[in-house]
Write an enzyme that holds these catalytic residues in place. Sequence first.
Site, mmCIF file in Angstrom:
data_model
loop_
_atom_site.group_PDB
_atom_site.id
_atom_site.type_symbol
_atom_site.label_atom_id
_atom_site.label_comp_id
_atom_site.label_asym_id
_atom_site.label_seq_id
_atom_site.Cartn_x
_atom_site.Cartn_y
_atom_site.Cartn_z
ATOM 1 N N TYR A 181 6.776 10.040 -15.859
ATOM 2 C CA TYR A 181 7.223 8.650 -15.862
ATOM 3 C C TYR A 181 6.268 7.819 -16.698
ATOM 4 C CZ TYR A 181 3.957 8.644 -11.838
ATOM 5 O OH TYR A 181 2.871 8.823 -11.003
ATOM 6 N N ASP A 195 -6.705 8.450 2.922
ATOM 7 C CA ASP A 195 -6.928 9.888 2.864
ATOM 8 C C ASP A 195 -8.008 10.373 3.821
ATOM 9 O OD1 ASP A 195 -4.975 10.227 0.995
ATOM 10 O OD2 ASP A 195 -6.310 10.653 -0.694
ATOM 11 N N GLU A 238 -19.387 1.213 -1.947
ATOM 12 C CA GLU A 238 -18.867 2.322 -2.746
ATOM 13 C C GLU A 238 -20.028 3.201 -3.204
ATOM 14 O OE1 GLU A 238 -17.343 5.078 -5.064
ATOM 15 O OE2 GLU A 238 -16.081 3.801 -3.797
ATOM 16 N N ARG A 249 -3.445 4.434 -12.155
ATOM 17 C CA ARG A 249 -4.318 4.128 -11.016
ATOM 18 C C ARG A 249 -5.423 3.142 -11.407
ATOM 19 N NH1 ARG A 249 -4.514 7.094 -6.301
ATOM 20 N NH2 ARG A 249 -2.872 8.655 -6.108
#
Length: 397
Positions: A217, A295, A37, A111
């Site tokens: 939501y 993505d 990462e 997330r």
Amino acid sequence: MTTDGTGVSVAIIGGGIGGLTAALSLLRRGIDAHVYERAAELSEVGAGVQISPNASRVLHGLGLADELARTGVKPVALHQRRWDDGRTLARTPLAGPLEAAFGFPHYLMHRADLLAALAARLPADRVRLDHRLTALTDHGDRVEARFANGARVEAGVLVGADGIHSATRGLLFGPERPRFTGCAAYRGLVPADRLKGLGLETTTQLWMGPGGHFVHYFVAGGRLVNFVAIKEQDTWTRESWTDRRDVAEALAAFEGWHPQVRAIMEAVDETYLWALFDRAPLRRWSAGRVTLLGDACHAMLPFMAQGAAMAVEDAATLASCLAAAGPGPEVEAALRRYEAARVPRTTRVHALSAAGKTRYHLPDGPEQRARDAELAGGAGGLSLDALAWIYGHDATA
């Protein structure tokens, strides 16, 4: 972690939802996997994410069921409404009926909660931070990756799960800029206690209006309300995709919308404006022993709430394909099988997501009335029957 002795090693570029799901899926199948990462810590931009049954099936299989139940919220329905008077256009049951139909729940999540749940299942030594990919070389029997910090890594397979700005994609297929979709989104999180007076149901509410739509939501076990307020605009000239914006600006963009919409926006402490970009879906994801995921190869608009779910599916299918291959020439054939399995499906979801921009944003008039009549009749593309090909898919098969 279980092992099956495949002998394949995998370097995953990118520690987001797709990358961590890939690492867990591979390790579960006995495949040596490490995540690299670029950031100094694992973090997720954005706020809310929807995990539909096609994705929760995979995540439950990775041992995350208890954590998803703790931090996620199961919506009882998808409630589609009109922008100004709040009239119900359609109400699709979720929760019990959806779980009975497809075998797994639909979760609304923050997330960061999902990323933390994935990271907690990975051994600490499987994630390397501060590793920004700068070069890669496919030597035929292995791939060498080089990073900005001077590190060099060799693996049998390299997977680019590094998002819409994918360095892996650029190194593999050359530079290509993401395209602005003509939409920007105000996003925010509101403590649920501030909105008690609204009597909000535990639903996903989608408000459709001229040139925009509004979704809200519960997330974080019901402690927060996530909203996304999307409006069309012609251009995006800012350097950043994400700008902190004044709440008054967001309210002005939704002038005349239903009081509930405006009350949710008024209760937020801060809001961010996000440009929505996508890419034309790739027909080819792999070259030699290098492939892409999420993505990096099929960034899409959020109008079907399937971006994260497609990345989770990619991860599961990739692990299945590699588990059936040995460490030799079979690896490249496994990547071709992965690509062949995933490209048609993700391309179809990408197209449906793009079509939502037109459908959700119709100006009041004949087309809008025809759409609303279709929704009232039980059609319109978001019924459980219409979504069965998405929700019922088993990416681990």
